[in-house]
Design a protein around this motif. Structure first.
Motif, PDB file in Angstrom:
ATOM      1  N   LYS A 291       0.838  -1.199   0.000  1.00 15.06           N
ATOM      2  CA  LYS A 291       0.000   0.000   0.000  1.00 15.06           C
ATOM      3  C   LYS A 291       0.873   1.249   0.000  1.00 15.06           C
ATOM      4  CE  LYS A 291      -3.729   2.281   2.541  1.00 15.06           C
ATOM      5  NZ  LYS A 291      -4.615   2.222   3.740  1.00 15.06           N
ATOM      6  N   ASN A 292       1.944   1.239   0.790  1.00 19.91           N
ATOM      7  CA  ASN A 292       2.840   2.393   0.830  1.00 19.91           C
ATOM      8  C   ASN A 292       3.545   2.591  -0.508  1.00 19.91           C
ATOM      9  OD1 ASN A 292       2.223   2.965   3.490  1.00 19.91           O
ATOM     10  ND2 ASN A 292       3.893   1.721   4.313  1.00 19.91           N
ATOM     11  N   TRP A 294       2.436   1.622  -3.425  1.00 22.64           N
ATOM     12  CA  TRP A 294       1.424   2.111  -4.364  1.00 22.64           C
ATOM     13  C   TRP A 294       1.149   3.598  -4.151  1.00 22.64           C
ATOM     14  CZ3 TRP A 294      -1.027   0.988  -8.701  1.00 22.64           C
ATOM     15  CH2 TRP A 294      -2.203   1.683  -9.009  1.00 22.64           C
ATOM     16  N   GLY A 295       1.096   3.991  -2.865  1.00 24.51           N
ATOM     17  CA  GLY A 295       0.855   5.398  -2.561  1.00 24.51           C
ATOM     18  C   GLY A 295       1.963   6.290  -3.090  1.00 24.51           C
ATOM     19  N   ARG A 296       3.215   5.841  -2.935  1.00 22.77           N
ATOM     20  CA  ARG A 296       4.344   6.637  -3.431  1.00 22.77           C
ATOM     21  C   ARG A 296       4.304   6.743  -4.949  1.00 22.77           C
ATOM     22  NH1 ARG A 296       7.490   3.316   0.170  1.00 22.77           N
ATOM     23  NH2 ARG A 296       7.790   4.347   2.185  1.00 22.77           N
ATOM     24  N   VAL A 297       4.078   5.597  -5.609  1.00 23.06           N
ATOM     25  CA  VAL A 297       4.047   5.592  -7.077  1.00 23.06           C
ATOM     26  C   VAL A 297       2.891   6.447  -7.580  1.00 23.06           C
ATOM     27  CG1 VAL A 297       3.680   4.164  -9.124  1.00 23.06           C
ATOM     28  CG2 VAL A 297       5.166   3.343  -7.278  1.00 23.06           C
ATOM     29  N   HIS A 298       1.732   6.292  -6.940  1.00 23.60           N
ATOM     30  CA  HIS A 298       0.554   7.064  -7.356  1.00 23.60           C
ATOM     31  C   HIS A 298       0.770   8.550  -7.121  1.00 23.60           C
ATOM     32  CE1 HIS A 298      -3.592   7.511  -8.508  1.00 23.60           C
ATOM     33  NE2 HIS A 298      -3.867   8.173  -7.382  1.00 23.60           N
ATOM     34  N   GLY A 299       1.432   8.863  -6.000  1.00 20.00           N
ATOM     35  CA  GLY A 299       1.700  10.266  -5.688  1.00 20.00           C
ATOM     36  C   GLY A 299       2.657  10.884  -6.682  1.00 20.00           C
ATOM     37  N   SER A 301       3.121   9.864  -9.776  1.00 24.86           N
ATOM     38  CA  SER A 301       2.461   9.962 -11.082  1.00 24.86           C
ATOM     39  C   SER A 301       1.588  11.187 -11.163  1.00 24.86           C
ATOM     40  CB  SER A 301       1.649   8.695 -11.356  1.00 24.86           C
ATOM     41  OG  SER A 301       0.571   8.569 -10.427  1.00 24.86           O
ATOM     42  N   ARG A 302       1.051  11.614 -10.008  1.00 26.89           N
ATOM     43  CA  ARG A 302       0.233  12.832 -10.018  1.00 26.89           C
ATOM     44  C   ARG A 302       1.107  14.071 -10.144  1.00 26.89           C
ATOM     45  NH1 ARG A 302      -4.819  12.628  -5.754  1.00 26.89           N
ATOM     46  NH2 ARG A 302      -6.042  11.042  -6.841  1.00 26.89           N
TER      47      ARG A 302
END
Length: 302
Positions: A291-292, A294-299, A301-302
């Protein structure tokens, strides 16, 4: 000895028995996070899907030669269907569906019990044509104890003795796969020393050894040392229960290395047992980690 002394002795003996019983129950029913079972279920049921599709995928072909079926004790005494293409195909698809449901935490008890029964029937068929492999023992038992836990989410950190018991049973059966083979070697060869001093490795390398190991045939003493090493690891496999933390994980990695070596040397993988070793690991740490990430990658990418 006076009556008072006898009474005190009885009380002391009773206290020791009670402490031993409490200690055993604490060991057999440890409280572990439900998330550990949730992740472990994904590993086990995911492996069962791979198993019935690629590893024990001989069950459907067996349906074309039912007259060759010579069932083991389980196959003879439980009302499993005789080999047929139709029944095997139905079992295979049913196993896949119920494994996916259990992995997704959907009706985990019902799906889990269905997997346990169907996988036992599947393996009874697979093992009923002259070859019986002991690498599925721990996996088979695991499919029977996991449904006793019930619902378990990937982020559920609540402690559960039911989860602890299911994982402990898996651990015991995994270790017994190795420790029990010591007694098999002794009974088969007639003494404690016969197997490690035999030419088992020489025979195995001559019969199916890869180029990575055939050179060792010129050094029989080296092969005997290797046999003794394996033999001692099997004897002391139970020591894993007295180890903690990194020492325990390092000891388990010895078995991983052994199976990796046998795969490259002989093409033998033992994966059904290897996957059960993960019952010793703190698998509940995986979902938060992912989850962490994914959160870093998603963050980013934004």
């Amino acid at each position: 000895m006076s009556n008072t002394e006898l009474a005190q002795q009885d009380v002391s003996e009773s206290s020791r028995i009670r402490r031993a019983a409490v200690g055993f129950m604490g060991w057999a029913f440890p409280e572990v996070p439900l998330a550990r079972v949730a992740v472990f279920r994904v590993l086990i049921y995911g492996f069962v899907i791979w198993d019935v599709l690629y590893l024990t995928n001989d069950v459907i072909p067996h349906g074309y030669a039912p007259e060759l079926y010579d069932p083991t004790w389980i196959g003879r005494n439980l009302p499993f269907p005789e080999p047929s293409v139709l029944s095997a195909t139905i079992m295979q698809w049913a196993l896949i569906v119920f494994c996916l449901l259990a992995m997704a935490n959907v009706l985990p008890r019902i799906a889990g019990w269905a997997v346990a029964v169907l996988f036992l029937a599947w393996m009874a068929n697979s093992q009923g044509f002259s070859y019986v492999s002991h690498d599925h023992m721990a996996l088979q038992v695991t499919t029977w104890v996991l449904p006793t836990v019930g619902a378990a989410g990937f982020f559920d950190r609540r402690g559960s003795q039911a989860a602890g018991w299911a994982l402990r049973v898996t651990q015991v059966c995994t270790v017994l796969t190795y420790f029990g083979s010591v007694f098999s070697k002794i009974f088969t060869n007639g003494s404690l020393w016969a197997w490690p001093n035999s030419a088992v490795f020489t025979w195995a390398f001559m019969r199916r050894g890869s180029e990575l190991v055939t050179w060792t045939l010129e050094y029989p003493a080296l092969l005997k040392v290797a046999q003794w090493g394996l033999y001692l690891i099997e004897i002391f496999s139970v020591a894993v229960f007295w180890m903690k933390g990194k020492w325990q994980y390092a000891f388990i990695c010895l078995f991983f290395l052994f199976h990796t070596a046998t795969f490259f040397a002989l093409g033998i993988h033992f994966l059904p047992t290897v996957v059960c070793w993960f019952a010793f690991f703190p698998l509940e740490k995986i979902p938060p980690f992912l989850k962490n990430v994914w959160g870093r990658v998603h963050g980013v990418s934004r």
